[in-house]
Structure formats: structure tokens, C-alpha cells
Enzyme design. Structure first.
Site, PDB file in Angstrom:
ATOM      1  N   SER A 144      37.574  48.215  31.405  1.00  0.00           N
ATOM      2  CA  SER A 144      37.545  47.115  30.447  1.00  0.00           C
ATOM      3  C   SER A 144      37.751  47.640  29.026  1.00  0.00           C
ATOM      4  CB  SER A 144      36.247  46.334  30.613  1.00  0.00           C
ATOM      5  OG  SER A 144      36.283  45.106  29.929  1.00  0.00           O
ATOM      6  N   GLU A 239      41.430  38.086  37.036  1.00  0.00           N
ATOM      7  CA  GLU A 239      40.988  38.674  35.762  1.00  0.00           C
ATOM      8  C   GLU A 239      41.725  38.098  34.578  1.00  0.00           C
ATOM      9  OE1 GLU A 239      39.950  42.658  35.269  1.00  0.00           O
ATOM     10  OE2 GLU A 239      40.537  43.247  37.285  1.00  0.00           O
ATOM     11  N   HIS A 269      36.931  41.091  37.558  1.00  0.00           N
ATOM     12  CA  HIS A 269      36.884  42.119  36.534  1.00  0.00           C
ATOM     13  C   HIS A 269      35.905  43.241  36.903  1.00  0.00           C
ATOM     14  CE1 HIS A 269      37.653  43.693  32.597  1.00  0.00           C
ATOM     15  NE2 HIS A 269      36.396  43.590  32.199  1.00  0.00           N
TER      16      HIS A 269
END
Length: 298
Positions: A144, A239, A269
Site C-alpha cells: 500500500s 482494490e 487490498h
């Protein structure tokens, strides 16, 4: 079936956490508590508190180490959260799969410490590893925001003429804080972490501070991506950051760097945090580990 159940569980728990509308310090603690309940440490990985380059963090030391190489792992959390605790299990699983030690730093978080604080810490940690272990290969990994930070670190090191990392292993990297990609909107309904573009937008502004969201080291989507280490990028179809990964792979390959992209159907995610509980998580971490191992041994 198990992945669907875990997806619903993660989505429910995150939704309840968002509904509580906690002040940021309390939200960070709540995320750490949730991580401690949900995420399983692998057997045989030692955790050792350390400081590298002035940056506090943890070493994750697998029983089997195939050489002197190492990985600098940068955790996610939208630059405003996350810690060694929230990502300890994931970093440990990566250490076990790549068979090399992993350093997981607690870089400074926004909004208390906006850009370039996190990048400065990542650079300091990388330089600290180089100084303490001259000649050892160093891979970069992250998820991320941490994946975007790892990419920004690689770009910054290239531009500074510092010895390049051996490889980039990225999980759903956030590369465009200007939020220009369609998936930032179209995937919001199914993304348990970012159920609205607004959540991403607030975190982006907290991190960037007074700096442009299109600054190439804030959003490496806008950076020149030539002469970067080989990259393996994993992302799921559920996502908001799906297009970040797609565009990153396309742009790296177009500019002469090598990038491989794997899109996992039905994954959300950073599903890799559920290693030990879900086959798809174990598969992704194993593949990323094998990729790192190959480059750390050359």
C-alpha cells in the site's frame, strides 16, 4: 469459500472501526489491536527490536537464512497509520519465504510528520543497512503506502547515485496520491479499506502537506521510472489501487525497467496480511519471497 468469509470479516471489522470515528492516535491503537487478533505470526521467525540509521524498528529473523542479503520492508497504512506491530506478521512471513532477514522500520507518520519525513526515514534506514552490511544485497518491499514509499525510495536512491536495491517486491502499491485513476472510484464499493475516494484523499493531503500531490516522490506515478531494480507487483481485483499497480507495471516496462504484474481475482487490498489463514495470501507471499530470494543471491 474461506476467502469469501475472510473478506466479509475484514470488511465488517473495518467498517465498524471507521464508524467509531476515533481520533487518529486511538484509531492507530485500534488497528494494532485488530492486527494482533487477525494476523498470525509464522513459526520459526525471531523478532528483534533494533535501530538502523536512526530509525527504530524490528528485525524479522527466519531460522533459515540463505546468505547475507536482507530486505527493507516498508509498512502500509496510508502514511497516517501502521507500525511494526500491524505489519509484523506479514514482514515475518516474507522473511520466512525469501529466507533472508527483514528490517521493518517505524518511519514517521503524517499528519504530525508530513512529506518528506517518511521518505527521509526510509533513506536513512537504507543507508544504515548499507553502512552496517557493506556489499550485502538489499531488496525493497512494501504494501500500500509502504509500496509507494519503497518505489519513491528507489527513485530517490537512483537520482542520488546511491547503490541500487537488488529488487522491488510490491503489494498493492499506492503510487498516485492525486487519485487520477478510474479504480479509485469504481472499486470503492468492494474495497474494504478504501470504501470512498474521500478517505484516500484525506490521507493523501495529510501526507503531502504543502507539497504537490503530483510531486514525483510523493506520487511516484509521476516520476521517471528508468534504471530501477526489477519489480514484482501483486494486486487484487477488488482494490481501489488496482490501476496504480497496472499503470506502474506499464510505465516501468515502457521506460526500460523490468516489472512483472500479477492480478489476483477476488482479492482485496493487501490480503497477504491473512497469511496462515488463507491459501491466496500464502501463495502471494511465497511468490514474492521466491522473487526476492533469486535477486538477493545474485
Amino acid at each position: 469459500m474461506k476467502s469469501r468469509f475472510l473478506y466479509r470479516l475484514v470488511k465488517y471489522q473495518l467498517a465498524k472501526l471507521i464508524e467509531r470515528n476515533l481520533p487518529l492516535p486511538e484509531y492507530r491503537l485500534a488497528r494494532e489491536e485488530a492486527a494482533s487478533r487477525l494476523f498470525r505470526m509464522p513459526v520459526g521467525v525471531k523478532v528483534e527490536a533494533a535501530e538502523v540509521g536512526g530509525c527504530p524498528g524490528e528485525w524479522l529473523l527466519p531460522q533459515r537464512q540463505d546468505g547475507q542479503g536482507m530486505v527493507l520492508y516498508l509498512h502500509g497504512g496510508a502514511y497516517t497509520g501502521g507500525s511494526c506491530i500491524t505489519h509484523r506478521a506479514l514482514a515475518a512471513r516474507l522473511a520466512a519465504s525469501c529466507r533472508h532477514r527483514v528490517f521493518n522500520p517505524d518511519y514517521r507518520l503524517a499528519p504530525e510528520h508530513p512529506f518528506p519525513a517518511a521518505l527521509d526515514d526510509a533513506i536513512a534506514a537504507y543507508r544504515g543497512l548499507r553502512l552496517a552490511h557493506p556489499g550485502a544485497a538489499i531488496g525493497l518491499s512494501g504494501d500500500s503506502a509502504g509500496g509507494g514509499l519503497a518505489l519513491a525510495l528507489a527513485v530517490s536512491l537512483r537520482d542520488q547515485g546511491v547503490a541500487a536495491p537488488a529488487a522491488l517486491a510490491l503489494m498493492s502499491p499506492w503510487t498516485d496520491l492525486a487519485l487520477s485513476h478510474p479504480s479509485h472510484v469504481t472499486k470503492a464499493a468492494v474495497d474494504p479499506y478504501f470504501p470512498s475516494k474521500q478517505r484516500l484523499s484525506v490521507a493523501a493531503r495529510h501526507y503531502a502537506g504543502d507539497t504537490s500531490l503530483q510531486h514525483p516522490l510523493v506520487s511516484p506515478h509521476y516520476a521517471q521510472l528508468h534504471q530501477l531494480p526489477p519489480a514484482l507487483i501483486h494486486v487484487g481485483t477488488l482494490e481501489a489501487l488496482l490501476d496504480d499497480s497496472r499503470m506502474l507495471a506499464q510505465r516501468m516496462n515502457a521506460q526500460g525497467s523490468r516489472a512483472s504484474l500479477k492480478v489476483f481475482p477476488g482479492m482485496w487490498h493487501v490480503w497477504q496480511t491473512l497469511g496462515g489463514r488463507m491459501r491466496e495470501a500464502d501463495q502471494s507471499v511465497e511468490e514474492l519471497g521466491v522473487f526476492l530470494r533469486a535477486h538477493l543471491q545474485t
